[in-house]
Structure formats: C-alpha cells, structure tokens
Design a protein around this motif. Sequence first.
Motif, PDB file in Angstrom:
ATOM      1  N   PRO A   1      39.588  54.151  41.849  1.00 47.96           N
ATOM      2  CA  PRO A   1      38.688  53.139  41.272  1.00 47.96           C
ATOM      3  C   PRO A   1      39.296  52.387  40.092  1.00 47.96           C
ATOM      4  CG  PRO A   1      37.840  55.362  40.884  1.00 47.96           C
ATOM      5  CD  PRO A   1      39.030  55.501  41.758  1.00 47.96           C
ATOM      6  N   VAL A   2      40.166  53.044  39.334  1.00 45.31           N
ATOM      7  CA  VAL A   2      40.840  52.367  38.222  1.00 45.31           C
ATOM      8  C   VAL A   2      41.756  51.267  38.764  1.00 45.31           C
ATOM      9  CG1 VAL A   2      42.411  52.677  36.265  1.00 45.31           C
ATOM     10  CG2 VAL A   2      40.702  54.427  36.773  1.00 45.31           C
ATOM     11  N   ALA A   3      42.492  51.579  39.826  1.00 44.80           N
ATOM     12  CA  ALA A   3      43.371  50.586  40.450  1.00 44.80           C
ATOM     13  C   ALA A   3      42.555  49.435  41.032  1.00 44.80           C
ATOM     14  CB  ALA A   3      44.220  51.245  41.531  1.00 44.80           C
ATOM     15  N   ALA A   4      41.411  49.745  41.614  1.00 39.55           N
ATOM     16  CA  ALA A   4      40.548  48.695  42.168  1.00 39.55           C
ATOM     17  C   ALA A   4      40.030  47.784  41.056  1.00 39.55           C
ATOM     18  CB  ALA A   4      39.390  49.320  42.937  1.00 39.55           C
ATOM     19  N   LEU A   5      39.603  48.350  39.953  1.00 40.31           N
ATOM     20  CA  LEU A   5      39.159  47.557  38.812  1.00 40.31           C
ATOM     21  C   LEU A   5      40.288  46.668  38.310  1.00 40.31           C
ATOM     22  CD1 LEU A   5      36.996  47.009  36.546  1.00 40.31           C
ATOM     23  CD2 LEU A   5      38.174  48.792  35.262  1.00 40.31           C
ATOM     24  N   ASN A   6      41.466  47.234  38.202  1.00 41.06           N
ATOM     25  CA  ASN A   6      42.631  46.490  37.729  1.00 41.06           C
ATOM     26  C   ASN A   6      42.956  45.325  38.667  1.00 41.06           C
ATOM     27  OD1 ASN A   6      44.944  46.121  35.942  1.00 41.06           O
ATOM     28  ND2 ASN A   6      46.176  46.945  37.594  1.00 41.06           N
ATOM     29  N   ALA A   7      42.932  45.570  39.975  1.00 40.71           N
ATOM     30  CA  ALA A   7      43.328  44.541  40.936  1.00 40.71           C
ATOM     31  C   ALA A   7      42.228  43.524  41.203  1.00 40.71           C
ATOM     32  CB  ALA A   7      43.759  45.190  42.243  1.00 40.71           C
ATOM     33  N   PHE A   8      41.039  44.000  41.521  1.00 35.90           N
ATOM     34  CA  PHE A   8      39.987  43.094  41.991  1.00 35.90           C
ATOM     35  C   PHE A   8      39.179  42.444  40.878  1.00 35.90           C
ATOM     36  CE2 PHE A   8      40.517  46.131  45.583  1.00 35.90           C
ATOM     37  CZ  PHE A   8      41.157  45.241  46.423  1.00 35.90           C
ATOM     38  N   VAL A   9      39.149  43.056  39.712  1.00 36.28           N
ATOM     39  CA  VAL A   9      38.408  42.453  38.607  1.00 36.28           C
ATOM     40  C   VAL A   9      39.372  41.812  37.617  1.00 36.28           C
ATOM     41  CG1 VAL A   9      36.805  42.873  36.703  1.00 36.28           C
ATOM     42  CG2 VAL A   9      36.468  44.043  38.891  1.00 36.28           C
ATOM     43  N   LEU A  10      40.227  42.624  37.010  1.00 32.48           N
ATOM     44  CA  LEU A  10      41.106  42.079  35.978  1.00 32.48           C
ATOM     45  C   LEU A  10      42.125  41.089  36.538  1.00 32.48           C
ATOM     46  CD1 LEU A  10      41.681  45.264  33.795  1.00 32.48           C
ATOM     47  CD2 LEU A  10      40.152  43.343  33.354  1.00 32.48           C
ATOM     48  N   MET A  11      42.886  41.504  37.538  1.00 26.38           N
ATOM     49  CA  MET A  11      43.945  40.639  38.061  1.00 26.38           C
ATOM     50  C   MET A  11      43.358  39.393  38.732  1.00 26.38           C
ATOM     51  SD  MET A  11      47.177  41.557  40.541  1.00 26.38           S
ATOM     52  CE  MET A  11      46.280  41.725  42.080  1.00 26.38           C
TER      53      MET A  11
END
Length: 134
Positions: free
Chosen positions: A12-22
């Motif tokens: 979920p941290v990677a998903a937040l990083n990719a789909f929200v932040l990036m």
Amino acid sequence: MITFRVWLIEVPVAALNAFVLMDRVYAPRLGALAAHQIAMATRIGWILVLAGVIVHFADTYAARSLLLAGAFWTALWLAFEWAGSLLIGRPVHEILVGWHVERGYFWPYVLVAYLLAPLLVGSIVRAIGRRSSR
C-alpha cells in the motif's frame, strides 16, 4: 518469512507513492519523468529503511541469507508488477517505460535496491555491532 511480511506492508505504501504522489501530485507540476525520478528515489530510501526491518527480525546476518531475502523481495515485486499490469490489460510497451535508464527512468535501480538492501544494511549493522563491542 519476514521478507514477505515486509513486502505485504510495503504494497500500500508503494501504491500511495505511485498512484497518488507520483501521478497526481508530482506529474502535473513537474512532468512524468521528474515525477518518476522523485517517486523512485523516495522508494529507494524507504527500501533501505524496510531492509533494516528485515535485518532486525532476521534470524541470521549471514550474507547468503540476506542476499536470498533481497532476491526474494525483488522477485515478489517483479511478479506483482508484471502479473498485475498484464491482468489489468496494460500493454507491455507501457510496462517497459520505467526500464529505460538511458531516458532517465529509475526502475532498474529500484530493483537493484531491493536485491542488495538487506545485504547492505546487514553488513552495516554487523560492522557497527563489531565496532561497539570493542
């Protein structure tokens, strides 16, 4: 195995990083490539932190076992990225965009970080332990 548990926490941290932040924060302001670079550099940073978690809970600091943990961690991400992308119908040429280091993309460096981070962090922890026991 602790590596699998750390990976489950990281998804979920990677998903937040990719789909929200990036995708939603960095890309509209800085462009797709810069957003990718920031997100992947951040990811490499937290990989080192999570490798510390793996090392902390590891039964052994043997180089072979830490390298095996890194290889397993890398394989989990490769399987997740490819299987997940193909399941949602993402074309292969889109999946491969992040692999182009000659164009400034960092995905291969992220995979190297997954592979080597447990060994690197374990070596540092071992060296600090030896130094403090003197």
